[in-house]
Write an enzyme that holds these catalytic residues in place. Structure first.
Site, short mmCIF file in Angstrom:
data_model
loop_
_atom_site.label_atom_id
_atom_site.label_comp_id
_atom_site.label_asym_id
_atom_site.label_seq_id
_atom_site.Cartn_x
_atom_site.Cartn_y
_atom_site.Cartn_z
CG ASP A 1 -1.94 1.03 1.38
OD1 ASP A 1 -1.60 2.23 0.53
OD2 ASP A 1 -3.00 1.15 1.90
CG HIS A 2 1.01 4.40 -2.91
ND1 HIS A 2 -0.16 3.96 -3.68
CD2 HIS A 2 1.04 5.72 -2.98
CE1 HIS A 2 -0.87 4.98 -4.04
NE2 HIS A 2 -0.18 6.27 -3.42
CG HIS B 1 -4.74 4.41 -0.34
ND1 HIS B 1 -3.62 3.48 -0.51
CD2 HIS B 1 -4.97 4.76 -1.55
CE1 HIS B 1 -3.22 3.43 -1.53
NE2 HIS B 1 -3.97 3.97 -2.46
CE LYS C 1 -10.79 8.16 -9.61
NZ LYS C 1 -9.49 8.77 -9.55
#
Length: 487
Positions: free
Chosen positions: A174-175, A237, A335
């Site tokens: 999970d960046h 995230h 978004k």
């Protein structure tokens, strides 16, 4: 942690967008700073025939496009490219793996595999790697999200991976966990004594986590239609950020201790019952509007057909344990929103009695803001006295105490999150990777929300692009007397 670096790295998806934008610049950055093992070789793999020289030219072009100007060094780029080799492979074709094994050769010195591919290819990839001896005790594997789309599919993927790679050799990426400011949450909480006495239900009124994007579908229409905002952002995230804020102090800074405490948080998340879903969740989908002064299309217009997939979700969540009982966690992501922003806002409870009532203005509760992007800072909002002679009473105003990461650590280079994660994969440090029980506990909670949406036949409300989402998101917090941190 004892580090155990490997001698070889195999990167699937080597010509994809993520590789070009993030992975190759990150690996080059590690190489340029002398952080990669000296003898490490890197084999890239993807569909399409090309030789080593053509592949090196491809990577060189990507570095030219995506590296920061101050990081470009012709000699270092040339020496980095010497590490690179290419082997074409179609992961859905078992015959592809023999060539990979031959190209990689002996793995007794350790091999790290990075799967930057669609999750549908994880199973054939793992079986193919195992069939040619590339899944033994000296081999570890990194898996890029998403790991399924619900609990059942996640378990299927995890079972497949576990058949060849035990948990201690599996690195789920999970960046967000590689971001500097995210790791600073641990330093802030557990490296300073003054927060702990109030970091609980007695001191904190609410927690807000926002991940807002201004972009639309871009080139992710196929993926996003099967995922939506809940699966794309909340299931990984955002819940990881919840865990870092809510976890108990680990005994040590190591993979086992930190992930044990995060897993406890996920198991303590209160499932949202179907009858509570309309009260505790809001879904939305952007329509035509203006972002950054430019008119943009709505989601359905971008797709070319009508869809009920949510591009926005807001959730009121609770953690049922001693520390957090009664404290709402408000999560919001979408978004085509008003601003690009990722941040955590922790609002503390107001003072029990104001001696300034009627004279000094209305006291605002203290708020700790941890901004992750686009800027990186920690800000504490406190009440302070306005300058003056105070003949008509002391006047108070909310002011920020700022810790700017860029300013305070101006001499230190800010690293791409993937630099840290790739180095940890190469060296075998699992601290910033996600464990299987974490993933499955997250999906259990997410699946309950989706089941509630189905039971209530929930459809996303439209919101204009360039706004903070549908009106219901405002009502979600204002019913509790809370306002989103939008400044």
């Amino acid at each position: 942690m004892q580090r155990n670096p490997v001698g070889k790295l195999l990167l699937f998806g080597a010509t994809g967008d993520l590789a070009q934008r993030m992975l190759w610049p990150s690996l080059y950055g590690l190489h340029a700073d002398g952080l990669l093992p000296e003898a490490l070789t890197i084999v890239g793999s993807a569909r399409g025939e090309q030789n080593d020289d053509a592949f090196r030219a491809f990577v060189q072009k990507a570095l030219g496009q995506f590296l920061a100007a101050d990081r470009k060094d012709d000699d270092k780029i040339a020496s980095f490219l010497e590490r690179l080799f290419f082997q074409p492979a179609d992961l859905s074709d078992p015959a592809s793996f023999a060539g990979l094994a031959e190209k990689i050769g002996d793995v007794s010195g350790g091999l790290a595999i990075y799967l930057s591919t669609a999750p549908s290819l994880f199973e054939p990839a793992v079986k193919g790697l195992e069939s040619v001896g590339l899944a033994g005790e000296t081999v570890r594997i990194g898996l890029e999200k998403p790991l399924g789309y619900d609990l059942a599919s996640s378990r299927e993927i995890n079972d497949t991976v576990a058949s060849a790679f035990p948990e201690e050799r599996t690195f789920r990426i999970d960046h967000y966990l590689g971001k500097e400011t995210v790791q600073n949450i641990l330093a802030l909480r557990f490296g300073n004594s003054f927060f702990e006495p109030v970091w609980n239900a007695q001191g904190i009124d609410n927690v807000q986590i926002t991940i807002a994007e201004t972009v639309g579908l871009e080139d992710r229409a196929g993926y996003y239609e099967g995922a939506g905002a809940l699966r794309d952002m909340v299931a990984n995230h955002m819940l990881q950020l919840v865990a870092l804020i809510a976890m108990e102090p680990p005994a040590l800074y190591d993979g086992a201790a930190i992930r044990d405490e995060k897993a406890k948080v996920f198991r303590s998340l209160r499932k949202i019952a179907p009858e509570d879903v309309p009260i505790c969740t809001v879904t939305g989908q952007y329509e035509e509007g203006a972002v950054g002064g430019k008119v943009v299309k709505g989601y359905d217009d971008e797709l070319g057909y009508d869809s009920n997939v949510e591009t926005f979700v807001a959730i009121k969540a609770h953690i049922d344990n001693w520390r957090w009982q009664g404290v709402p966690f408000y999560l919001r992501t979408g978004k085509r929103m008003a601003k690009r922003r990722s941040e955590i806002a922790i609002q503390f409870k107001p003072v029990p009695h104001s001696m300034f009532s009627g004279r000094g203005g209305i006291l605002q509760p203290n708020t700790l803001v941890i901004r992750l992007q686009p800027e990186e800072y920690v800000q504490l909002l406190v009440m302070a006295k306005e300058p003056g002679l105070d003949r008509e009473g002391i006047r108070l105003r909310e002011v920020p105490l700022n810790l700017s990461m860029d300013a305070e650590f101006a001499g230190s280079r800010r690293r791409i999150a993937y630099e840290r994660l790739l180095l940890d994969l190469i060296e075998g440090d699992q601290t910033l990777f996600v464990r299987r029980d974490e993933v499955e506990a997250q999906w259990t909670w997410i699946d309950a929300i989706r089941a509630g949406w189905d039971a209530n036949q929930t459809k996303p409300k439209h919101y204009a692009a360039g706004t903070w989402g549908p009106a219901g998101a405002i009502a979600l917090t204002e019913r509790d007397g809370v306002t989103w941190q939008d400044d």
